[in-house]
Design a protein around this motif. Structure first.
Motif, PDB file in Angstrom:
ATOM      1  N   SER A  64       5.551   5.073   8.757  1.00  0.00           N
ATOM      2  CA  SER A  64       4.713   3.661   8.753  1.00  0.00           C
ATOM      3  C   SER A  64       4.978   2.910   7.252  1.00  0.00           C
ATOM      4  O   SER A  64       3.362   2.741   7.326  1.00  0.00           O
ATOM      5  CB  SER A  64       3.280   4.757   8.508  1.00  0.00           C
ATOM      6  N   MET A  65       5.499   2.918   7.014  1.00  0.00           N
ATOM      7  CA  MET A  65       6.277   2.292   5.762  1.00  0.00           C
ATOM      8  C   MET A  65       7.148   0.853   5.910  1.00  0.00           C
ATOM      9  O   MET A  65       6.485   0.409   5.231  1.00  0.00           O
ATOM     10  CB  MET A  65       5.839   2.763   4.436  1.00  0.00           C
ATOM     11  N   ALA A  66       7.414   0.631   7.449  1.00  0.00           N
ATOM     12  CA  ALA A  66       8.083  -0.128   7.580  1.00  0.00           C
ATOM     13  C   ALA A  66       7.359  -1.760   7.931  1.00  0.00           C
ATOM     14  O   ALA A  66       6.861  -1.620   9.289  1.00  0.00           O
ATOM     15  CB  ALA A  66       9.466   0.054   8.171  1.00  0.00           C
ATOM     16  N   GLY A  67       7.314  -2.500   7.339  1.00  0.00           N
ATOM     17  CA  GLY A  67       7.258  -3.464   7.659  1.00  0.00           C
ATOM     18  C   GLY A  67       5.205  -3.426   7.737  1.00  0.00           C
ATOM     19  O   GLY A  67       4.313  -3.761   8.742  1.00  0.00           O
ATOM     20  N   VAL A  68       4.333  -2.164   7.372  1.00  0.00           N
ATOM     21  CA  VAL A  68       2.698  -2.267   7.256  1.00  0.00           C
ATOM     22  C   VAL A  68       1.995  -3.669   7.444  1.00  0.00           C
ATOM     23  O   VAL A  68       2.165  -3.755   6.255  1.00  0.00           O
ATOM     24  CB  VAL A  68       2.425  -1.008   6.941  1.00  0.00           C
ATOM     25  N   HIS A  69       1.443  -2.869   7.542  1.00  0.00           N
ATOM     26  CA  HIS A  69       0.302  -4.149   6.945  1.00  0.00           C
ATOM     27  C   HIS A  69      -0.989  -3.438   6.248  1.00  0.00           C
ATOM     28  O   HIS A  69      -1.771  -2.702   7.914  1.00  0.00           O
ATOM     29  CB  HIS A  69      -0.777  -5.163   9.069  1.00  0.00           C
ATOM     30  N   THR A  70      -1.116  -2.905   5.783  1.00  0.00           N
ATOM     31  CA  THR A  70      -2.318  -2.314   5.097  1.00  0.00           C
ATOM     32  C   THR A  70      -4.242  -2.977   5.601  1.00  0.00           C
ATOM     33  O   THR A  70      -4.216  -4.131   4.990  1.00  0.00           O
ATOM     34  CB  THR A  70      -2.301  -2.522   3.541  1.00  0.00           C
ATOM     35  N   ILE A  71      -4.961  -2.024   5.477  1.00  0.00           N
ATOM     36  CA  ILE A  71      -6.246  -2.538   6.315  1.00  0.00           C
ATOM     37  C   ILE A  71      -6.710  -1.861   4.494  1.00  0.00           C
ATOM     38  O   ILE A  71      -7.615  -3.133   4.371  1.00  0.00           O
ATOM     39  CB  ILE A  71      -6.732  -1.507   7.294  1.00  0.00           C
TER      40      ILE A  71
END
Length: 116
Positions: A39-46
């Protein structure tokens, strides 16, 4: 899986199933990633630490403390991988406990300056 079109509003609701009416939910962190495993690889944070990071995010009124509703625009990471995995962390608090994480809202984390 839930199928949506690009830029379509994606509406979500999270709810706590408990007989205790004095519990409430708080959306602490919500990220989208191209992989279900990391869940931390290339994430888009909402949402991060209760702070809105995605400009398409909007919260909606819920008549119940134990449910929260929000939306954001659907997107994809690449044409070759149209799948997006959403992972959210929720906090459960006692209603009217003004010292709880639910009432703190957005908590910005400042980075310390590196000393020489």
């Amino acid at each position: 899986p839930y199928y949506v079109s690009m830029n379509q509003d994606l509406f979500l609701e999270a709810s706590l199933h408990s007989p205790d009416p004095l519990l409430q939910l708080f959306l602490h962190t919500c990220v989208a990633s191209p992989s279900p495993h990391d869940s931390m690889a290339g994430v888009h944070t909402i949402v991060e630490d209760g702070c809105i990071k995605d400009p398409t995010y909007a919260a909606f009124y819920s008549p119940h403390r134990h449910a929260l509703r929000f939306k954001f625009k659907a997107f994809q990471f690449s044409q070759s991988n149209p799948v997006v995995y959403l992972q959210c962390q929720l906090v459960v608090c006692r209603a009217f406990d003004y010292s709880s994480r639910c009432y703190q809202g957005c908590v910005e984390r400042f980075k310390r300056e590196a000393s020489s």
